[in-house]
Design a protein around this motif. Structure first.
Motif, PDB file in Angstrom:
ATOM      1  N   ARG A   1      10.551 -13.068  31.141  1.00 15.18           N
ATOM      2  CA  ARG A   1       9.953 -13.250  32.458  1.00 15.18           C
ATOM      3  C   ARG A   1       9.635 -14.733  32.608  1.00 15.18           C
ATOM      4  NH1 ARG A   1       3.850 -10.754  31.572  1.00 15.18           N
ATOM      5  NH2 ARG A   1       3.570 -11.652  29.507  1.00 15.18           N
TER       6      ARG A   1
ATOM      7  N   PRO B   1       1.507 -13.783  33.249  1.00 12.16           N
ATOM      8  CA  PRO B   1       0.743 -13.856  32.006  1.00 12.16           C
ATOM      9  C   PRO B   1      -0.640 -14.478  32.210  1.00 12.16           C
ATOM     10  CG  PRO B   1       2.977 -14.584  31.624  1.00 12.16           C
ATOM     11  CD  PRO B   1       2.834 -14.368  33.109  1.00 12.16           C
ATOM     12  N   HIS B   2      -1.554 -14.041  31.373  1.00 14.05           N
ATOM     13  CA  HIS B   2      -2.911 -14.568  31.331  1.00 14.05           C
ATOM     14  C   HIS B   2      -3.645 -14.315  32.650  1.00 14.05           C
ATOM     15  CE1 HIS B   2      -1.365 -17.543  28.007  1.00 14.05           C
ATOM     16  NE2 HIS B   2      -1.107 -16.282  27.754  1.00 14.05           N
TER      17      HIS B   2
ATOM     18  N   MET C   1       2.390 -18.684  34.897  1.00 17.70           N
ATOM     19  CA  MET C   1       1.715 -19.925  34.528  1.00 17.70           C
ATOM     20  C   MET C   1       0.642 -19.614  33.485  1.00 17.70           C
ATOM     21  SD  MET C   1      -0.441 -22.510  36.857  1.00 17.70           S
ATOM     22  CE  MET C   1       0.575 -22.230  38.299  1.00 17.70           C
ATOM     23  N   LEU C   2       0.890 -20.084  32.271  1.00  9.69           N
ATOM     24  CA  LEU C   2      -0.025 -19.771  31.179  1.00  9.69           C
ATOM     25  C   LEU C   2      -1.385 -20.423  31.423  1.00  9.69           C
ATOM     26  CD1 LEU C   2       2.397 -20.481  28.169  1.00  9.69           C
ATOM     27  CD2 LEU C   2       2.046 -18.321  29.382  1.00  9.69           C
ATOM     28  N   LEU C   3      -2.384 -19.903  30.765  1.00 14.38           N
ATOM     29  CA  LEU C   3      -3.706 -20.533  30.741  1.00 14.38           C
ATOM     30  C   LEU C   3      -3.855 -21.085  29.325  1.00 14.38           C
ATOM     31  CD1 LEU C   3      -6.244 -20.945  32.501  1.00 14.38           C
ATOM     32  CD2 LEU C   3      -7.197 -18.911  31.409  1.00 14.38           C
TER      33      LEU C   3
ATOM     34  N   ARG D   1       1.033 -19.293  19.645  1.00 14.59           N
ATOM     35  CA  ARG D   1       1.329 -18.372  20.742  1.00 14.59           C
ATOM     36  C   ARG D   1       2.342 -17.353  20.257  1.00 14.59           C
ATOM     37  NH1 ARG D   1       5.390 -18.500  24.654  1.00 14.59           N
ATOM     38  NH2 ARG D   1       6.050 -20.442  23.725  1.00 14.59           N
TER      39      ARG D   1
ATOM     40  N   PRO E   1      -4.677 -24.596  33.552  1.00  8.80           N
ATOM     41  CA  PRO E   1      -3.370 -23.992  33.876  1.00  8.80           C
ATOM     42  C   PRO E   1      -2.204 -24.801  33.313  1.00  8.80           C
ATOM     43  CG  PRO E   1      -4.344 -25.009  35.816  1.00  8.80           C
ATOM     44  CD  PRO E   1      -5.383 -25.070  34.743  1.00  8.80           C
ATOM     45  N   GLU E   2      -1.143 -24.076  33.044  1.00 11.52           N
ATOM     46  CA  GLU E   2       0.037 -24.673  32.397  1.00 11.52           C
ATOM     47  C   GLU E   2       0.566 -25.909  33.113  1.00 11.52           C
ATOM     48  OE1 GLU E   2       3.189 -21.809  32.105  1.00 11.52           O
ATOM     49  OE2 GLU E   2       4.683 -23.398  31.931  1.00 11.52           O
ATOM     50  N   ILE E   3       0.443 -25.956  34.431  1.00  8.51           N
ATOM     51  CA  ILE E   3       1.031 -27.095  35.161  1.00  8.51           C
ATOM     52  C   ILE E   3       0.352 -28.420  34.822  1.00  8.51           C
ATOM     53  CG2 ILE E   3       2.130 -25.942  37.124  1.00  8.51           C
ATOM     54  CD1 ILE E   3      -0.402 -26.306  38.700  1.00  8.51           C
TER      55      ILE E   3
ATOM     56  N   ALA F   1       7.677 -18.028  34.837  1.00  5.75           N
ATOM     57  CA  ALA F   1       6.393 -18.322  35.463  1.00  5.75           C
ATOM     58  C   ALA F   1       6.550 -18.432  36.980  1.00  5.75           C
ATOM     59  CB  ALA F   1       5.834 -19.617  34.904  1.00  5.75           C
ATOM     60  N   LEU F   2       5.457 -18.141  37.668  1.00  3.79           N
ATOM     61  CA  LEU F   2       5.474 -18.189  39.138  1.00  3.79           C
ATOM     62  C   LEU F   2       5.753 -19.600  39.649  1.00  3.79           C
ATOM     63  CD1 LEU F   2       5.027 -16.972  41.920  1.00  3.79           C
ATOM     64  CD2 LEU F   2       2.571 -17.097  41.544  1.00  3.79           C
ATOM     65  N   HIS F   3       5.210 -20.611  38.970  1.00  2.00           N
ATOM     66  CA  HIS F   3       5.409 -21.961  39.514  1.00  2.00           C
ATOM     67  C   HIS F   3       6.857 -22.427  39.391  1.00  2.00           C
ATOM     68  CE1 HIS F   3       4.468 -22.859  35.254  1.00  2.00           C
ATOM     69  NE2 HIS F   3       5.179 -23.942  35.426  1.00  2.00           N
TER      70      HIS F   3
ATOM     71  N   ASP G   1       3.655 -13.801  24.955  1.00  5.00           N
ATOM     72  CA  ASP G   1       3.118 -15.026  25.557  1.00  5.00           C
ATOM     73  C   ASP G   1       1.605 -15.153  25.388  1.00  5.00           C
ATOM     74  OD1 ASP G   1       5.520 -16.090  26.366  1.00  5.00           O
ATOM     75  OD2 ASP G   1       5.457 -15.172  28.350  1.00  5.00           O
ATOM     76  N   GLN G   2       0.988 -14.260  24.630  1.00  6.78           N
ATOM     77  CA  GLN G   2      -0.461 -14.376  24.443  1.00  6.78           C
ATOM     78  C   GLN G   2      -0.767 -15.483  23.433  1.00  6.78           C
ATOM     79  OE1 GLN G   2      -2.679 -12.768  26.384  1.00  6.78           O
ATOM     80  NE2 GLN G   2      -0.933 -11.832  27.437  1.00  6.78           N
ATOM     81  N   ILE G   3      -1.779 -16.279  23.750  1.00  6.23           N
ATOM     82  CA  ILE G   3      -2.153 -17.404  22.889  1.00  6.23           C
ATOM     83  C   ILE G   3      -3.276 -16.957  21.956  1.00  6.23           C
ATOM     84  CG2 ILE G   3      -3.261 -19.683  22.878  1.00  6.23           C
ATOM     85  CD1 ILE G   3      -1.682 -20.253  25.470  1.00  6.23           C
TER      86      ILE G   3
ATOM     87  N   ARG H   1      -6.478 -16.565  39.369  1.00  4.40           N
ATOM     88  CA  ARG H   1      -6.716 -16.337  37.940  1.00  4.40           C
ATOM     89  C   ARG H   1      -7.966 -15.481  37.852  1.00  4.40           C
ATOM     90  NH1 ARG H   1      -3.176 -17.879  33.809  1.00  4.40           N
ATOM     91  NH2 ARG H   1      -2.994 -19.937  34.740  1.00  4.40           N
TER      92      ARG H   1
ATOM     93  N   LEU I   1      -2.863 -14.070  35.783  1.00  2.96           N
ATOM     94  CA  LEU I   1      -2.596 -14.770  37.038  1.00  2.96           C
ATOM     95  C   LEU I   1      -1.895 -13.780  37.978  1.00  2.96           C
ATOM     96  CD1 LEU I   1      -2.639 -17.706  38.351  1.00  2.96           C
ATOM     97  CD2 LEU I   1      -0.178 -17.647  37.940  1.00  2.96           C
TER      98      LEU I   1
ATOM     99  N   SER J   1      10.266 -18.765  24.587  1.00  3.45           N
ATOM    100  CA  SER J   1       9.710 -17.432  24.800  1.00  3.45           C
ATOM    101  C   SER J   1      10.816 -16.386  24.806  1.00  3.45           C
ATOM    102  CB  SER J   1       8.947 -17.385  26.134  1.00  3.45           C
ATOM    103  OG  SER J   1       8.475 -16.073  26.371  1.00  3.45           O
TER     104      SER J   1
END
Lengths: 89, 417, 987
Positions: free
Chosen positions: B308, C252-253, A1-3, A71, A13-15, B310-312, A76-78, C282, C255, B304
């Motif tokens: 990999r 990533p990031h 989950m990206l920030l 990005r 958070p990405e969600i 994401a966890l969600h 995946d780094q922003i 996080r 987490l 991407s």
């Protein structure tokens, strides 16, 4: 989950976000001036790079605003986020 | 080729298995080939095999930047089915299914094709309408697919929860009995061994860095990390990385690459007799020959190449699995991994010629490329050999996007009321 | 049974209490503080499992989560049963019920152990080479046999009784691992005021300090220091210590996923308490202090019960007060095993000798052993072991060759050195660097904000562990360790054993029965990539995920291929670090909370009336309202008749609603919808169609103009969020010059449809401030007024073909207004109807449902709505795509038509396909499909809508619809079956 750094709200958070695909895909002001091949390109063809990618996100469960993010699609780094209409950094 | 059989095993046992030969050679690349396939997955190795076996083109190289079968071939959940809606898709995937049925014998390599049946679960009226449309269309196309009541579905798959009080109750299911799973690595290795035996050079650790063209624009060869290699026919079969390879020939593609993840549980004694898919709540599950529950998730939201997820996304998938199969809630995730899938606007593949003469492409399989492996490989070989698509893959051309002749399986199943 | 191998004192167990537990039906005793493994060992039980492939008898190999052999099923009943648990991780509680796995009928007599007799016939990958003839035998015979033989534990067949929790957390520093390095890091970070989370997979924080009787830290014993440090951490408000918590994944990031076990250790006594909790943390920075894992030595038959890792044996002794056996042979290439030997010797276990692979056995540890009178065999190796269900002896030989010695022993303790736990660091995409002196991959350049400390970073001494942790924490703290001499050494690969490599089995991956010869076979067969070897042999694919086996396999590959280890590479580390139950991930999202249902304001009323509901997207919608014993067919027939002849009432609240406001609102809608909006007068309604940019219908709905600058837009039930997102997209990114605001009002309005010839009579008495006459409020117009005293937007609109109103009122008043309308309608026989009747009535009128008549490949013209397109508009979403020459030139597109069956009683199946000739061979040419099919009570016959190739030109044509039970003959008709002139609408 990206920030994801929303330029209006800060990192979230990405969600909270909806992905909006590649950024800077310009819809012509007058689509009639674009030929068929050009319109097909606009509709379907994308850069899809491995590395730096400018993309749109909408803070759907936050401020609701669209904005752009730079990005790296491999790490995946922003690197940056910026508002719609601002120049790509 | 050293034949594989029970007798061969017995003979080798007597000499402590020291007589087994390499399944494929590790050749240095030659200066030139009659055809080059970029990408050593099942699709690419298979295309090389069919070029050699069916079209007599044996001077072929498969260039793989890493190790063969290391991309989506070795990362998928191995589901094989052909119950697609549109005539074009049904013909394509059923061609593959026909080839799957004889593949172990054809390659003399047990790919463990297990026709366990694929059960697609309906959860509401819209699902029923959509699945029944599939069932009817499939039957008239000669593709097996049957509609089951929830009770029949439960009888076919006892762990399935069909309690009426479920949040998304099971209202029925479509069953394709010929469908199932196969051992993914064996598909790559089986094709590699058979292609190698026919003279195909499988060159690993060889990344393509450029595509050469002459003044007319025609392909003349490729640049690689192991030197320049000439060929007037180059087939790109590099799932996940197609956009990157095609860009070397100056072509932009209607593709986006997304992470797709899957996971397995610890090994269990046989408990799950088939494959179950639920598109509505995003759950895909089967049990491998080793006993692991093999579970597929949806794609991540963003482009991407990171391999990999994401966890969600995994979390959401396991929520769905635990709803449909509450007996598995205590089972444990042992390994999770990601692949990169390239996705087209209509979720159907692109398999054919390109605007660059001598350059062919097989891509855009999204989450469903494994099931098509033998069919796609066969048709790709045909297209490369004849410089003309086979009637089955002709509709899956690159021009369809401009012409509006999309084969939109995803939209056809879209949910809206 | 007595605990014969339990020492009278020592360890961290509570001898004052005795716990009773069972294994394979036999009762044993243990103590609080025990694990199932330590308690079994205390009772002299080594044989606890069978391996995956050969069904070899196996014992307890380790004292940690890397255990490959001692996998057990635990649980008092099927609803609490978990297979494949590692015995060293199962905390003992009174009444614990456990069983061994993968054996039949019993652990000591396992029929499938026949595989072990025929092992020579079934090397790695043998199944790729056989079982191909006859073709059918694979599916019918071989595969089921293989499946039965494979697998380890059994799945329960009862739904899980447990609940699970989840939590999101933020912290400045997350420390993974509460050994000396991790605790030092947490203490140091806490001093800076940072918010710290310290997690550890074990029940008790402390790591290596829990089995450390000798060392002193900061002037006190390690145990005292640990106690003090934990007290200090507990006193910090900003520090949270999570025991029994595995950091399983690095995302990533920064987490990190943590899995915290909450009630397993007390036997899940109370199902109301959550069994475990998934944390998603996080972290500003992650400090990985995950320690190191001891490597087995690879020698012939190195897998018999009684063979154990040396450090594990020392942990069982120091932490649990348990002796592994009576007579132990030590086999090592690392000083640590000397420490084990000395400790066991002092504790009364006979040491049968120390076999050291290193050419020169010297240094302080070796000296200490010699002084203690232990026999050290330098430059020696173990070439064989004996004993079936328990080790009975081993053969020692000099590496250079020479005479071998037979040694009797019931225990063999081995050490190949330690492999740093770089799993999490690698998951974070940090680069690994091979250190040739340590024979280990170490953390290199990080990809995220994380640091690795202690033995996970390859630091061998206690002092270095404390220092690296304290430094990473950033608080400037210092610690001094004493009496903790460093232990060194190590070995990777297969030890020399003077035999034919093809004729012996030296196990690498214990659980999957992968031996050194299997790796060599894979290489021989051309599998030269580390991933190929892994997949071909299954080495590293067991439930320990290669923690014990990967380095040894790499060393074998390195030796055979004549390449250094880093040139071979390593397999990718993937989450989870150790297995995590699915239930942790599912968490609260189960039953009603799995995608919580959306319900309308009238839902409770409908439920009380006995309505049958259907799922539409996330909504629950009343499908029909059965009376008495009515089935759906009868209920719907009655509801339809009521609407056509009298009046019905329908809850349309799920329709999406978007308020479009601003000076440019009309222009915005012009650009979004195909229709023209500029000239729509305030107070008027229009049916709008929305396309995707590629020209296909995505949504539809009635749009009302409230004022010059304000529109009330409705969408489909399932499309509301999608349409709002799409509108926001265009407004914000394509048309930012337009001054328009969009607000979702779906949940704000309840929408009540009153439909039928008597609708006006029902609604009018409740309306204040509006004239409902046909002249004042004609079809497709609206007015703001009060209904039953509640402010309302009253739409004169119909989705049934009858005179009708849709009343939008604030959702909180929805049920009150509904009940007022019901009361007012009572004299008129008002009948509530559900979605099924709504579908029938609209189908009789040929109104489409987006998602049913359309499927994402349908244009406005396809469904006969081409005339709605605002021709004068220069642009709207989808216009340019439809104008593409190749697209416009298409012929034979599927168009919306009606179908009537020859047999009026025959109901077509929705989804059935239409053909011209049902006798043609397969694959048949299909002309289209049935999109909607209903029994029309009004018409006294079945009706169907279909998408049919070139359909409008086929009107009157007779076609066929093959179904499961025979082929129906049909005639193509107009899709409008009822009141084509629309007279009733305008009543």
């Amino acid at each position: 989950m990206l920030l994801i750094p929303c330029p209006y709200c800060g990192p979230r958070p990405e969600i909270e976000f909806a992905y909006g695909g590649e950024a800077h895909v310009v819809r012509a002001a007058d689509p009639r001036q674009v030929d068929d091949a050009g319109w097909t390109e606009f509709l379907y063809f994308r850069n899809n790079p491995r590395g730096d990618h400018a993309e749109r996100w909408r803070h759907a469960f936050g401020c609701g605003r669209f904005f752009n993010v730079k990005r790296n699609t491999y790490t995946d780094q922003i690197e940056a986020s910026y508002r719609i209409g601002e120049t790509r950094p | 080729m050293q034949r594989y059989s029970a007798l061969a095993l017995l003979k080798q046992t007597l000499q402590n298995h020291k007589g087994w030969q390499p399944q494929w050679r590790d050749p240095e690349p030659k200066r030139a080939y009659d055809a080059i396939i970029i990408g050593g997955g099942g699709h690419g190795l298979g295309a090389a095999y069919y070029l050699a076996r069916k079209h007599g083109i044996r001077n072929v190289a498969v260039l793989e930047k890493g190790w063969i079968g290391g991309g989506n071939t070795g990362r998928n959940t191995t589901i094989i089915r052909s119950n697609y809606l549109f005539d074009e898709s049904a013909a394509l995937y059923d061609h593959a299914l026909d080839l799957w049925e004889g593949l172990s014998q054809e390659l003399n390599y047990n790919v463990m094709f297990s026709q366990r049946g694929v059960l697609m679960i309906a959860h509401n009226v819209h699902d029923e309408q959509s699945f029944k449309r599939h069932v009817y269309s499939n039957r008239l196309n000669g593709v097996d697919n049957a509609w089951l009541t929830p009770e029949q579905a439960k009888a076919f798959c006892p762990p399935l929860n069909i309690a009426p009080g479920m949040r998304h109750a099971v209202t029925g299911a479509a069953l394709q009995r010929r469908a199932g799973t196969a051992r993914h690595d064996a598909v790559a290795w089986g094709y590699a061994r058979a292609a190698d035996a026919l003279g195909v050079d499988i060159i690993q650790n060889c990344e393509v860095t450029g595509i050469d063209r002459d003044a007319s624009g025609r392909v003349t060869g490729v640049q690689t990390t192991r030197g320049a290699i000439a060929s007037r026919k180059v087939g790109v079969s590099a799932a996940g990385s197609t956009s990157l390879v095609m860009e070397m020939a100056g072509l932009r593609m209607p593709l986006e690459s997304y992470p797709l993840q899957a996971l397995v549980s610890e090994p269990l004694k046989p408990i799950f007799p088939c494959v179950v898919m639920s598109n509505t709540i995003h759950a895909y599950i089967s049990q491998s020959d080793k006993g692991e529950l093999v579970i597929g998730a949806g794609t991540d939201a963003y482009v991407s190449y990171s391999q990999r997820g994401a966890l969600h996304i995994a979390t959401h998938t396991l929520e769905a699995i635990c709803e449909l199969f509450p007996i598995f809630r205590r089972m444990r995730m042992m390994r999770n991994w990601g692949g990169i899938v390239d996705v087209t606007p209509d979720r159907s593949p692109i398999l054919g010629k390109t605007p660059v003469p001598g350059l062919y492409v097989n891509c855009g399989w999204g989450t469903g490329g494994f099931k098509a492996t033998p069919g796609a490989a066969d048709l790709f070989a045909h297209t490369i050999a004849r410089d003309d698509p086979h009637p089955i893959n002709a509709p899956f051309n690159l021009e369809r996007f401009g012409a509006g002749r999309l084969i939109d399986e995803a939209a056809a199943a879209a949910v809206a009321h | 049974m007595t605990q014969a191998f339990r020492r009278a004192k020592g360890g961290r167990i509570d001898r004052s209490r005795t716990l009773s537990f069972s294994f394979d039906g036999k009762s044993y005793a243990g103590h609080p503080g025990d694990t199932l493994a330590s308690a079994l060992l205390a009772n002299g039980v080594h044989l606890v499992g069978r391996s995956f492939k050969y069904h070899r008898p196996r014992g307890i190999l380790t004292a940690g989560s890397e255990e490959p052999n001692a996998l057990v099923g635990v649980g008092r009943d099927d609803a609490h049963y978990t297979p494949n648990l590692r015995a060293p991780q199962v905390e003992l509680y009174d009444g614990l019920v456990s069983e061994s796995q993968n054996r039949s009928p019993s652990l000591t007599r396992d029929y499938a152990a026949i595989n072990d007799v025929f092992w020579r016939f079934i090397p790695s990958g043998f199944y790729y080479k056989t079982f191909m003839w006859p073709k059918k035998a694979w599916t019918k015979f071989f595969e089921p046999r293989i499946r039965e033989m494979a697998g380890l534990g059994r799945s329960p067949k009862t739904p899980d009784a447990a609940r699970y929790a989840q939590r999101f957390a933020h912290c400045d520093v997350l420390v993974v691992g509460a050994g000396p390095a991790g605790i030092a890091a947490a203490l140091s970070a806490a001093k800076t005021g940072a918010r710290v989370i310290l997690c550890d997979e074990q029940a008790e924080p402390g790591g290596a300090l829990l089995a450390e009787p000798d060392a002193m830290i900061d002037g006190v014993s390690a145990a005292q220091w640990l106690q003090g440090a934990l007290a200090q951490l507990a006193a910090h408000k900003n520090v949270r210590v999570l025991p029994r918590t595995i950091a399983f994944g690095y995302f990533p990031h920064n987490l990190i996923g943590l899995a915290q076990s909450l009630t397993d250790h007390e036997g899940e006594r109370d199902d109301a308490k959550p069994r475990g909790r998934l944390w998603q943390v996080r972290a500003g920075e992650v400090i990985i202090a995950a320690g190191a894992i001891e490597r087995p030595l690879v020698f012939p038959d190195n897998d018999r019960p009684g063979i154990m890792l040396a450090e594990a044996a020392r942990i069982y002794l120091e932490r649990y007060g348990v002796l592994p056996g009576q007579r132990a042979l030590i086999f090592t290439a690392h000083d640590g095993a000397y420490r084990t030997a000395l400790a066991l010797h002092r504790a009364g276990c006979e040491i049968a000798g120390i076999v050291d692979l290193r050419p020169k056995a010297d240094g302080p540890w070796v000296e200490a052993a010699r002084q203690a009178g232990l026999e050290v065999h330098a430059a020696a190796t173990v070439t064989a072991t004996r004993g079936r269900l328990r080790l009975t002896g081993a053969t020692i030989a000099p590496i250079k060759g020479g005479s071998a010695i037979e040694v009797a022993c019931d225990t063999l303790l081995m050490s190949g050195g330690f492999t740093p736990s770089v799993h999490l660091f690698s998951q974070s995409r940090g680069k690994l660097v091979f250190d040739a002196t340590l024979d280990a991959f170490l953390p290199g350049a990080p990809a995220e904000a994380c640091r690795v400390v202690g033995s996970a970073a390859g630091l061998a001494s206690l002092q270095e562990a404390l220092e690296s942790g304290a430094e990473a924490g950033g608080g400037g703290t210092r610690h001094q360790a004493a009496n903790a001499p460093v232990a060194q050494g190590g070995f990777i690969g297969v030890v020399p054993y003077h035999g034919d490599p093809g004729a012996v089995r030296a196990f690498l991956d214990y659980q999957n029965d992968v031996t050194a010869k299997d790796v060599m076979l894979a290489l021989r067969e051309g599998m030269q990539s580390v991933e190929h070897v892994k997949r071909f042999t299954t080495n590293g694919m067991a439930s320990d995920q290669g923690k014990l086996s990967n380095m040894n396999a790499l060393a074998i590959m390195s030796a055979v291929l004549h390449k250094p280890v880093p040139a071979i590479g390593t397999t990718t580390f993937r989450m989870p670090y150790t297995p995590v139950p699915f239930g942790y991930f599912a968490g609260y999202a189960r039953g009603e909370l799995f995608e919580p249902a959306r319900r309308t304001a009238i839902d409770g009323w409908a439920a009380a009336q006995g309505a049958v509901f259907e799922d539409v997207g996330l909504w629950k919608r009343a499908r029909y309202f059965p009376r008495g014993a009515e089935d759906m067919h009868k209920a719907v027939a009655r509801e339809c008749a009521a609407v056509r002849q009298g009046v019905g009432i329908f809850d349309a609240s799920t329709l999406g609603k978007i308020e479009v406001v601003g000076p440019d609102a009309a222009e915005f809608l012009n650009r979004m919808y195909i229709n023209a909006w500029t000239k729509l007068a305030p107070g008027k309604l229009r049916y709008g169609i929305l396309l995707r940019e590629d020209g296909f219908i995505i949504d539809d709905g009635v749009i009302g103009r409230i004022s010059d600058t304000r529109f009330h837009v409705t969408t489909t039930t399932g499309g509301a969020a999608r349409v709002l997102g799409m509108m926001e997209d265009y407004l914000q990114t394509e048309f930012p010059e337009l001054n328009v605001w969009l607000t979702s009002t779906t949940e704000q309005y309840a929408v009540i449809a009153v439909q039928g010839p008597k609708a006006r009579a029902v609604v009018a008495p409740l309306v204040e401030g509006a004239d409902l006459s046909a002249e004042a409020l004609p079809h497709m117009s609206m007015v703001e007024c009060r209904v039953a005293g509640v402010p309302a937007r009253l739409f004169r609109v119909s989705f049934t073909g009858e005179l009708g109103f849709e009343i939008n009122v604030p959702a909180d008043y929805g049920q009150a207004v509904w009940e007022a309308l019901m009361a007012c309608g009572q004299p008129h026989g008002i009948t509530p109807y559900g979605t099924e009747t709504m579908h029938v009535l609209r189908a009789e009128k040929g109104y489409i449902i987006v998602g049913q008549e359309t499927d994402g490949t349908v244009t406005p013209d396809d469904v006969g709505y081409g005339g709605m397109i605002g021709k004068a508009k220069p642009d709207f979403v989808g216009k340019r795509a439809l104008a593409r020459k190749a697209f416009a030139a298409q012929t034979n597109r599927k168009q919306l038509v009606g179908l009537l069956t020859d047999d009026p009683a025959l109901l077509l199946d929705e989804g059935a396909q239409i053909v011209a000739d049902p006798t043609q061979p397969k694959p048949m040419t299909m002309l289209g499909h049935i999109t909607s099919s209903y029994w029309s009570e009004t018409l006294g016959r079945s009706i169907a809508l279909a998408l049919l190739r070139d359909g409008r030109a086929r009107t009157g044509e007779r076609l066929h619809v093959p179904q499961h039970d025979g082929t129906a003959r049909v005639t193509v008709v107009s899709p409008v079956f009822y009141d084509p002139e629309g007279a009733r609408l305008n009543g």
